[in-house]
Design a protein around this motif. Structure first.
Motif, PDB file in Angstrom:
ATOM      1  N   LEU A  45       0.822  -1.208   0.000  1.00  0.00           N
ATOM      2  CA  LEU A  45       0.000   0.000   0.000  1.00  0.00           C
ATOM      3  C   LEU A  45       0.857   1.259   0.000  1.00  0.00           C
ATOM      4  O   LEU A  45       0.322   2.364  -0.049  1.00  0.00           O
ATOM      5  CB  LEU A  45      -0.936  -0.016   1.210  1.00  0.00           C
ATOM      6  N   ALA A  46       2.181   1.083   0.026  1.00  0.00           N
ATOM      7  CA  ALA A  46       3.083   2.232  -0.041  1.00  0.00           C
ATOM      8  C   ALA A  46       3.473   2.545  -1.473  1.00  0.00           C
ATOM      9  O   ALA A  46       3.372   3.684  -1.920  1.00  0.00           O
ATOM     10  CB  ALA A  46       4.332   1.973   0.803  1.00  0.00           C
ATOM     11  N   ASP A  47       3.911   1.531  -2.214  1.00  0.00           N
ATOM     12  CA  ASP A  47       4.395   1.795  -3.577  1.00  0.00           C
ATOM     13  C   ASP A  47       3.573   1.109  -4.660  1.00  0.00           C
ATOM     14  O   ASP A  47       3.861   1.263  -5.846  1.00  0.00           O
ATOM     15  CB  ASP A  47       5.868   1.394  -3.715  1.00  0.00           C
ATOM     16  N   GLY A  48       2.558   0.340  -4.271  1.00  0.00           N
ATOM     17  CA  GLY A  48       1.673  -0.272  -5.261  1.00  0.00           C
ATOM     18  C   GLY A  48       2.212  -1.523  -5.922  1.00  0.00           C
ATOM     19  O   GLY A  48       1.539  -2.113  -6.772  1.00  0.00           O
ATOM     20  N   GLN A  49       3.422  -1.967  -5.554  1.00  0.00           N
ATOM     21  CA  GLN A  49       3.944  -3.196  -6.151  1.00  0.00           C
ATOM     22  C   GLN A  49       3.144  -4.393  -5.648  1.00  0.00           C
ATOM     23  O   GLN A  49       2.657  -4.403  -4.514  1.00  0.00           O
ATOM     24  CB  GLN A  49       5.421  -3.371  -5.809  1.00  0.00           C
ATOM     25  N   SER A  50       3.050  -5.414  -6.490  1.00  0.00           N
ATOM     26  CA  SER A  50       2.206  -6.544  -6.127  1.00  0.00           C
ATOM     27  C   SER A  50       2.772  -7.838  -6.683  1.00  0.00           C
ATOM     28  O   SER A  50       3.641  -7.840  -7.565  1.00  0.00           O
ATOM     29  CB  SER A  50       0.780  -6.334  -6.648  1.00  0.00           C
ATOM     30  N   LEU A  51       2.271  -8.936  -6.154  1.00  0.00           N
ATOM     31  CA  LEU A  51       2.525 -10.252  -6.730  1.00  0.00           C
ATOM     32  C   LEU A  51       1.255 -11.073  -6.575  1.00  0.00           C
ATOM     33  O   LEU A  51       0.445 -10.842  -5.670  1.00  0.00           O
ATOM     34  CB  LEU A  51       3.735 -10.937  -6.091  1.00  0.00           C
ATOM     35  N   HIS A  52       1.078 -12.037  -7.466  1.00  0.00           N
ATOM     36  CA  HIS A  52      -0.130 -12.860  -7.473  1.00  0.00           C
ATOM     37  C   HIS A  52       0.227 -14.165  -8.169  1.00  0.00           C
ATOM     38  O   HIS A  52       0.623 -14.163  -9.333  1.00  0.00           O
ATOM     39  CB  HIS A  52      -1.259 -12.133  -8.215  1.00  0.00           C
ATOM     40  N   PHE A  53       0.127 -15.262  -7.450  1.00  0.00           N
ATOM     41  CA  PHE A  53       0.471 -16.545  -8.046  1.00  0.00           C
ATOM     42  C   PHE A  53      -0.340 -17.651  -7.383  1.00  0.00           C
ATOM     43  O   PHE A  53      -0.945 -17.464  -6.318  1.00  0.00           O
ATOM     44  CB  PHE A  53       1.971 -16.838  -7.910  1.00  0.00           C
ATOM     45  N   ALA A  54      -0.338 -18.811  -8.017  1.00  0.00           N
ATOM     46  CA  ALA A  54      -1.001 -19.985  -7.457  1.00  0.00           C
ATOM     47  C   ALA A  54      -0.185 -21.221  -7.812  1.00  0.00           C
ATOM     48  O   ALA A  54       0.399 -21.303  -8.901  1.00  0.00           O
ATOM     49  CB  ALA A  54      -2.426 -20.113  -7.996  1.00  0.00           C
ATOM     50  N   VAL A  55      -0.116 -22.165  -6.875  1.00  0.00           N
ATOM     51  CA  VAL A  55       0.569 -23.436  -7.112  1.00  0.00           C
ATOM     52  C   VAL A  55      -0.321 -24.574  -6.626  1.00  0.00           C
ATOM     53  O   VAL A  55      -1.065 -24.435  -5.649  1.00  0.00           O
ATOM     54  CB  VAL A  55       1.940 -23.498  -6.396  1.00  0.00           C
ATOM     55  N   TRP A  56      -0.237 -25.685  -7.316  1.00  0.00           N
ATOM     56  CA  TRP A  56      -0.975 -26.884  -6.917  1.00  0.00           C
ATOM     57  C   TRP A  56       0.002 -28.052  -6.964  1.00  0.00           C
ATOM     58  O   TRP A  56       0.492 -28.417  -8.021  1.00  0.00           O
ATOM     59  CB  TRP A  56      -2.156 -27.127  -7.858  1.00  0.00           C
ATOM     60  N   ASP A  57       0.296 -28.576  -5.784  1.00  0.00           N
ATOM     61  CA  ASP A  57       1.242 -29.685  -5.655  1.00  0.00           C
ATOM     62  C   ASP A  57       2.567 -29.339  -6.340  1.00  0.00           C
ATOM     63  O   ASP A  57       3.145 -30.144  -7.072  1.00  0.00           O
ATOM     64  CB  ASP A  57       0.650 -30.965  -6.242  1.00  0.00           C
ATOM     65  N   GLY A  58       3.033 -28.111  -6.106  1.00  0.00           N
ATOM     66  CA  GLY A  58       4.318 -27.673  -6.631  1.00  0.00           C
ATOM     67  C   GLY A  58       4.296 -27.159  -8.049  1.00  0.00           C
ATOM     68  O   GLY A  58       5.293 -26.607  -8.520  1.00  0.00           O
ATOM     69  N   GLU A  59       3.180 -27.310  -8.745  1.00  0.00           N
ATOM     70  CA  GLU A  59       3.084 -26.864 -10.133  1.00  0.00           C
ATOM     71  C   GLU A  59       2.361 -25.519 -10.200  1.00  0.00           C
ATOM     72  O   GLU A  59       1.346 -25.312  -9.528  1.00  0.00           O
ATOM     73  CB  GLU A  59       2.335 -27.888 -10.985  1.00  0.00           C
ATOM     74  N   THR A  60       2.877 -24.626 -11.038  1.00  0.00           N
ATOM     75  CA  THR A  60       2.254 -23.315 -11.198  1.00  0.00           C
ATOM     76  C   THR A  60       0.946 -23.434 -11.970  1.00  0.00           C
ATOM     77  O   THR A  60       0.879 -24.120 -12.997  1.00  0.00           O
ATOM     78  CB  THR A  60       3.195 -22.362 -11.945  1.00  0.00           C
ATOM     79  N   VAL A  61      -0.084 -22.780 -11.460  1.00  0.00           N
ATOM     80  CA  VAL A  61      -1.361 -22.694 -12.163  1.00  0.00           C
ATOM     81  C   VAL A  61      -1.763 -21.228 -12.231  1.00  0.00           C
ATOM     82  O   VAL A  61      -1.256 -20.390 -11.484  1.00  0.00           O
ATOM     83  CB  VAL A  61      -2.462 -23.522 -11.458  1.00  0.00           C
ATOM     84  N   SER A  62      -2.677 -20.909 -13.127  1.00  0.00           N
ATOM     85  CA  SER A  62      -3.122 -19.521 -13.268  1.00  0.00           C
ATOM     86  C   SER A  62      -3.933 -19.108 -12.049  1.00  0.00           C
ATOM     87  O   SER A  62      -4.815 -19.856 -11.602  1.00  0.00           O
ATOM     88  CB  SER A  62      -3.965 -19.355 -14.531  1.00  0.00           C
ATOM     89  N   PRO A  63      -3.663 -17.921 -11.493  1.00  0.00           N
ATOM     90  CA  PRO A  63      -4.423 -17.464 -10.322  1.00  0.00           C
ATOM     91  C   PRO A  63      -5.806 -16.944 -10.711  1.00  0.00           C
ATOM     92  O   PRO A  63      -6.252 -17.136 -11.834  1.00  0.00           O
ATOM     93  CB  PRO A  63      -3.539 -16.358  -9.755  1.00  0.00           C
ATOM     94  N   ASP A  64      -6.445 -16.270  -9.769  1.00  0.00           N
ATOM     95  CA  ASP A  64      -7.822 -15.790  -9.916  1.00  0.00           C
ATOM     96  C   ASP A  64      -8.779 -16.945 -10.160  1.00  0.00           C
ATOM     97  O   ASP A  64      -9.577 -16.955 -11.100  1.00  0.00           O
ATOM     98  CB  ASP A  64      -7.935 -14.729 -11.011  1.00  0.00           C
ATOM     99  N   ILE A  65      -8.681 -17.909  -9.268  1.00  0.00           N
ATOM    100  CA  ILE A  65      -9.559 -19.077  -9.281  1.00  0.00           C
ATOM    101  C   ILE A  65     -10.847 -18.715  -8.547  1.00  0.00           C
ATOM    102  O   ILE A  65     -10.835 -17.946  -7.584  1.00  0.00           O
ATOM    103  CB  ILE A  65      -8.840 -20.259  -8.605  1.00  0.00           C
ATOM    104  N   ALA A  66     -11.961 -19.253  -8.995  1.00  0.00           N
ATOM    105  CA  ALA A  66     -13.248 -18.999  -8.339  1.00  0.00           C
ATOM    106  C   ALA A  66     -13.364 -19.877  -7.094  1.00  0.00           C
ATOM    107  O   ALA A  66     -13.262 -21.104  -7.171  1.00  0.00           O
ATOM    108  CB  ALA A  66     -14.393 -19.288  -9.298  1.00  0.00           C
ATOM    109  N   TYR A  67     -13.549 -19.219  -5.933  1.00  0.00           N
ATOM    110  CA  TYR A  67     -13.724 -19.932  -4.667  1.00  0.00           C
ATOM    111  C   TYR A  67     -15.133 -19.687  -4.139  1.00  0.00           C
ATOM    112  O   TYR A  67     -15.728 -18.628  -4.394  1.00  0.00           O
ATOM    113  CB  TYR A  67     -12.733 -19.431  -3.616  1.00  0.00           C
ATOM    114  N   SER A  68     -15.635 -20.648  -3.369  1.00  0.00           N
ATOM    115  CA  SER A  68     -16.836 -20.371  -2.583  1.00  0.00           C
ATOM    116  C   SER A  68     -16.499 -19.242  -1.620  1.00  0.00           C
ATOM    117  O   SER A  68     -15.482 -19.288  -0.920  1.00  0.00           O
ATOM    118  CB  SER A  68     -17.262 -21.616  -1.804  1.00  0.00           C
ATOM    119  N   GLY A  69     -17.351 -18.222  -1.595  1.00  0.00           N
ATOM    120  CA  GLY A  69     -17.020 -17.043  -0.807  1.00  0.00           C
ATOM    121  C   GLY A  69     -17.129 -17.259   0.685  1.00  0.00           C
ATOM    122  O   GLY A  69     -16.409 -16.624   1.463  1.00  0.00           O
ATOM    123  N   PHE A  70     -18.033 -18.167   1.104  1.00  0.00           N
ATOM    124  CA  PHE A  70     -18.292 -18.342   2.533  1.00  0.00           C
ATOM    125  C   PHE A  70     -18.474 -16.954   3.170  1.00  0.00           C
ATOM    126  O   PHE A  70     -19.168 -16.111   2.630  1.00  0.00           O
ATOM    127  CB  PHE A  70     -17.181 -19.155   3.203  1.00  0.00           C
TER     128      PHE A  70
END
Length: 499
Positions: free
Chosen positions: A233-258
């Motif tokens: 929130l200071a400089d706006g830099q970001s990261l976003h990633f997802a892994v499944w069993d050590g393998e990279t997958v595309s993030p922004d997966i749909a989750y149940s919101g609960f």
């Protein structure tokens, strides 16, 4: 006859006079050429006084002045360098000749008639400094002796910690070159400051942080799905990633919101409630956020948004904010009808399908953007919420929402491993899927720390069955790693277990 002789005599006499004049002129010209010019009192050449000096004396004085070494001051040290080493060049004879030309302004005829000037002459400096030579001297002679490069931040394997960078310093080459040029081009200045700038050391990059977070997921030994969204929130830099069993997958997966969908509900309430909020509203909001009470959420939507379309209005507000994957399609109470079937980019993916709840879905980046919007509204009365709903959501409302998000909750995930100087305003969500199996935990937070504030959203999913303790360990270890990244001088240490 007599007259003719007279004319011859006069002619011879005239020739003698003419020859004598020519002889005198030649002799005087030779004397003029051989004469030693002396500069009038008060004369200066290149800023150096040369009055009452002849050409040779003037050249010697100017050369002595501009050939003096320059003393370079580097912090508490000093070193002398010759002007030639520093790229300085000057043509002294040409400068002196320019002065002589001013004295002999009319040449021989002016001197013959005694019309040469007796006024002081002033010849400006005509010299140059080769910047390439000067900068090369600073970089190859001064810098190696008087500066030391800092060391970069390095992640420490099998921990959540970083080896802090070692501070160093470097020359301010541009300022040093300018100071030295000033000294070289002045007859009176023979010293110059060479500024040294302290380096705090390089910070770890977000790429190295992501690699370290992946390393810690492996260290925990979790082989399910982990998704991480982080934004400074200071400089706006970001990261976003997802892994499944050590393998990279595309993030922004749909989750149940609960219960994480209660962050969007809070924003829709802010649009429609007038300040100050009643105690009843505040109590219901606290029950909804702190204890994840669904009845409180239903009551707030039905009474203050719309009795029938409350959930859909929340979804419409999210769409207005540009969030196309976040929706609530019905109330929480048992048997509540599905008001609308939502198809989104996230739940339309064919590579990953977690079979999210048709009533209530989120993605981590969109929850992160909502929390960032609340933060900016509370801190600066600006950002996504204020721009999208001008005049409808106020700074005090955003501050109240953060205060409620900060209240202690029955469980801890992101907060689990953070030290007391961190303040976490979060909303987590978990629950049973339609088949009665517990698979997912998400936690989404604004984290306030001495080293900088950030948004952190983490999701953990196991397709078979998620052990809540394992999920807590994954989220806690990742959040501590991020905290340490922002707080290198005050790092937390993993004491929960060893492996």
């Amino acid at each position: 006859m007599k007259s003719k002789f007279l004319w011859w005599a006069l002619g011879i006499l005239g020739f003698v006079f003419l020859l004598s004049s020519l002889t005198i002129t030649i002799v005087e010209y030779q004397r003029f050429k051989a004469s030693t010019a002396v500069f009038p009192a008060g004369s200066t050449i290149a800023g150096v006084p040369v009055g009452e000096l002849d050409a040779a004396g003037a050249e010697a004085r100017i050369a002595d002045c501009y050939n003096l070494p320059v003393t370079l001051h580097i912090e508490s040290s000093a070193i002398q360098a010759s002007p030639q080493e520093l790229g300085f060049s000057i043509d002294v004879p040409s400068l002196v000749q320019a002065g002589l030309n001013q004295i002999r302004g009319g040449g021989y005829w002016a001197a013959l008639w005694n019309r040469t000037t007796a006024s002081p002459v002033a010849v400006p400096l005509d010299a140059s400094v080769d910047r390439v030579i000067l900068v090369n001297y600073l970089n190859t002679v001064i810098s190696p002796r008087y500066t030391q490069a800092g060391a970069s931040v390095t992640p420490i394997p099998n921990t959540t910690n970083f080896d802090p960078s070692a501070s160093g310093n470097h020359l301010d080459v541009d300022s040093a070159a300018a100071n030295i040029e000033t000294a070289l081009l002045s007859p009176d200045i023979h010293e110059a400051d060479v500024p040294v700038v302290d380096d705090s050391g390089d910070t770890a990059s977000y790429a190295s942080l992501e690699a370290f977070l992946r390393h810690n997921i492996d260290w925990v030994g979790f082989d399910g799905l982990v998704e991480v969204y982080l934004k400074s929130l200071a400089d706006g830099q970001s990261l976003h990633f997802a892994v499944w069993d050590g393998e990279t997958v595309s993030p922004d997966i749909a989750y149940s919101g609960f219960s994480t969908i209660k962050i969007p509900i809070s924003i829709s309430l802010m649009r429609r409630l007038d300040e100050p909020y009643s105690d009843t509203v505040i109590n219901l909001m606290e029950e909804m956020i702190v204890n994840s009470e669904n009845t409180a959420a239903d009551t707030l939507m039905a009474y203050y948004i719309d009795e029938t379309r409350g959930p859909l209005i929340v979804s419409e507000d999210m769409a207005a904010l540009g969030l196309e994957n976040t929706f609530l399609a019905g109330y929480f109470y048992t048997g509540a009808p599905l008001l609308q079937l939502f198809a989104t980019p996230a739940n339309s993916r064919t590579d990953i399908d977690l079979d999210p709840d048709s009533y209530n879905q989120v993605t981590l980046s969109e929850l992160g953007k909502l929390l960032e919007g609340i933060y900016n509204c509370a801190e600066n009365n600006s950002g996504l919420l204020n721009e999208t709903f001008p005049g409808e959501i106020t700074q005090p409302e955003c501050r109240l929402t953060i205060d409620i998000l900060t209240l202690p909750k029955p469980l801890q995930f992101i907060m689990t491993s953070l030290p007391p100087d961190a303040t976490v305003a979060d909303k987590y969500g978990y629950g049973l899927d339609m088949d009665g199996i517990f698979r997912t935990i998400t936690d989404n937070a604004i984290v306030y720390t001495p080293g900088g504030d950030f948004i952190l959203s983490v999701a953990v999913y196991d397709p078979d069955w998620l052990n809540a303790t394992d999920g807590q360990r994954v989220i806690g270890r990742l959040s501590q790693t991020v905290y340490n990244f922002f707080n290198l001088e005050n790092q937390a240490y993993w004491w929960f277990d060893t492996q």
